[in-house]
Motif scaffolding. Structure first.
Motif, mmCIF file in Angstrom:
data_model
loop_
_atom_site.group_PDB
_atom_site.id
_atom_site.type_symbol
_atom_site.label_atom_id
_atom_site.label_comp_id
_atom_site.label_asym_id
_atom_site.label_seq_id
_atom_site.Cartn_x
_atom_site.Cartn_y
_atom_site.Cartn_z
ATOM 1 N N ARG A 180 0.818 -1.219 0.000
ATOM 2 C CA ARG A 180 0.000 0.000 0.000
ATOM 3 C C ARG A 180 0.849 1.264 0.000
ATOM 4 O O ARG A 180 0.431 2.296 -0.481
ATOM 5 N N ARG A 181 2.052 1.195 0.571
ATOM 6 C CA ARG A 181 2.891 2.380 0.679
ATOM 7 C C ARG A 181 4.300 2.085 0.177
ATOM 8 O O ARG A 181 4.742 0.926 0.160
ATOM 9 N N GLN A 182 4.990 3.117 -0.253
ATOM 10 C CA GLN A 182 6.338 2.977 -0.760
ATOM 11 C C GLN A 182 7.305 2.700 0.397
ATOM 12 O O GLN A 182 7.372 3.457 1.365
ATOM 13 N N ILE A 183 8.064 1.625 0.284
ATOM 14 C CA ILE A 183 9.091 1.284 1.262
ATOM 15 C C ILE A 183 10.364 0.941 0.483
ATOM 16 O O ILE A 183 10.368 0.002 -0.310
ATOM 17 N N ASP A 184 11.404 1.705 0.696
ATOM 18 C CA ASP A 184 12.641 1.538 -0.057
ATOM 19 C C ASP A 184 13.658 0.657 0.641
ATOM 20 O O ASP A 184 14.594 0.165 0.011
ATOM 21 N N LYS A 185 13.477 0.460 1.951
ATOM 22 C CA LYS A 185 14.443 -0.328 2.706
ATOM 23 C C LYS A 185 13.732 -1.026 3.855
ATOM 24 O O LYS A 185 12.874 -0.436 4.513
ATOM 25 N N LEU A 186 14.082 -2.296 4.069
ATOM 26 C CA LEU A 186 13.434 -3.095 5.105
ATOM 27 C C LEU A 186 14.473 -3.520 6.135
ATOM 28 O O LEU A 186 15.518 -4.073 5.782
ATOM 29 N N THR A 187 14.192 -3.246 7.406
ATOM 30 C CA THR A 187 15.041 -3.751 8.484
ATOM 31 C C THR A 187 14.595 -5.167 8.809
ATOM 32 O O THR A 187 13.425 -5.402 9.126
ATOM 33 N N PHE A 188 15.537 -6.111 8.721
ATOM 34 C CA PHE A 188 15.232 -7.532 8.897
ATOM 35 C C PHE A 188 16.049 -8.076 10.062
ATOM 36 O O PHE A 188 17.275 -8.127 10.007
ATOM 37 N N ASP A 189 15.353 -8.466 11.138
ATOM 38 C CA ASP A 189 16.000 -9.036 12.315
ATOM 39 C C ASP A 189 15.870 -10.551 12.281
ATOM 40 O O ASP A 189 14.772 -11.090 12.075
ATOM 41 N N HIS A 190 17.000 -11.222 12.524
ATOM 42 C CA HIS A 190 17.001 -12.684 12.561
ATOM 43 C C HIS A 190 18.101 -13.132 13.508
ATOM 44 O O HIS A 190 19.265 -12.736 13.343
ATOM 45 N N LEU A 191 17.723 -13.929 14.515
ATOM 46 C CA LEU A 191 18.669 -14.339 15.549
ATOM 47 C C LEU A 191 19.265 -13.088 16.187
ATOM 48 O O LEU A 191 18.539 -12.247 16.674
ATOM 49 N N GLU A 192 20.566 -12.944 16.160
ATOM 50 C CA GLU A 192 21.191 -11.777 16.787
ATOM 51 C C GLU A 192 21.577 -10.713 15.773
ATOM 52 O O GLU A 192 22.237 -9.735 16.119
#
Length: 304
Positions: free
Chosen positions: A35-47
């Motif tokens: 629905r909205r423009q997102i240019d960068k995604l913060t991805f958390d996995h384990l540490e």
């Protein structure tokens, strides 16, 4: 070798994690439909926490056909994804449906222009902290499960070298119904009581849950699932080991005044029961009550 063109439709917790992991493979060309423009995604996995660039589309009219669509909307929102599917799909496309419930082909197929529909069971936890921030938690075993066969093998290849582990099974329908069994008690009961999983420590709630589960087990067997004689008791016993402070998607949707996924859960049990002439009064009651709540939420949303 040409990169695989993949469109992820829906950027909630499940879709955000799928988009992040698929983007980690250099063989994938990933576009997010949101629905909205997102240019960068913060991805958390384990540490670890990674910043993953995204290519985002917000207008279905700008979409072009792809090799794969990963459909991550809620089941009740499948029809609203139709404008995306009509632009993204051809008969050569495969649509992997990462949704709760059963009957994925019937729900998504009419909008997919002859594309192959591949149902997938989601076991991982995808938590969405913000529109551009998600976290992957592994639960146990595979993160995703798909039917055995060539489409399933090709789907698993999309995630090779990423944190997501994809399993394939010739007994997919049995696993599909086992996941549905968890959902037909977890979601409606937490939503109706406005309580998290700790409510299942109550003996009266456990008795109700067993009744709902036993109805659903009988229907699942009629549909071809290989469910055990003590399947209902095993599901409930496993369920009681979950953290009491945990919520469910329907619980959070109910509190937020959103439409609920009830048709794909207890509604799927009731619909299948009708095909086989089986009684499901408890599941039908859950369906009726949550449909009323969902309709009220939708009506209130329209007036805001």
């Amino acid at each position: 070798m040409a990169r695989r063109k993949i469109a992820v439709v829906g950027l909630g917790g499940i879709g955000g994690v799928a988009a992040a992991c698929l983007s980690l493979s250099p063989e994938n060309d990933v576009t997010v439909c949101a629905r909205r423009q997102i240019d960068k995604l913060t991805f958390d996995h384990l540490e670890e926490s990674k910043q993953i660039p995204l290519k985002t589309l917000t207008d279905p009219s700008r979409a072009e056909p792809v090799d794969w669509v990963i459909l991550c909307t809620k089941a009740q929102d499948s029809a609203s994804a139709a404008p995306w599917l009509e632009r993204l799909c051809t008969p050569q496309t495969t649509v992997a449906v990462l949704q709760n419930g059963i009957s994925h082909e019937e729900r998504v197929g009419p909008h997919a222009k002859g594309a192959t529909i591949l149902p997938a069971i989601v076991y991982y936890n995808g938590e969405r902290f913000a529109p551009d921030h998600v976290r992957l938690r592994h639960i146990r075993g595979h993160d995703l499960l798909v039917p055995a066969g060539l489409p399933g093998d090709a789907f698993a290849a999309l995630f090779e070298g990423t944190p997501i582990d994809v399993g394939r099974s010739a007994e997919f329908i049995t696993y599909q119904w086992r996941k549905l069994l968890v959902n037909v008690i977890a979601n409606p009961i937490t939503a109706l009581t406005r309580q998290r999983l700790g409510v299942f420590q109550r003996p009266d709630i456990q008795g109700l849950s067993l009744g709902v589960l036993r109805e659903a087990v009988a229907v699942g067997r009629a549909e071809g699932a290989q469910l055990r004689d003590n399947e209902a008791e095993t599901i409930l016993e496993t369920f009681l080991g979950y953290p009491p402070e945990a919520g469910t998607s329907m619980y959070f949707d109910c509190l937020a005044g959103r439409a609920l996924e009830i048709e794909a859960l207890n509604g799927a049990v009731v619909a299948a029961a009708r095909r086989h002439g089986l009684p499901t009064p408890l599941n039908a009651a859950m369906l009726t009550l949550l449909t009323a709540v969902s309709d009220a939420n939708a009506a209130e949303t329209k007036t805001l």
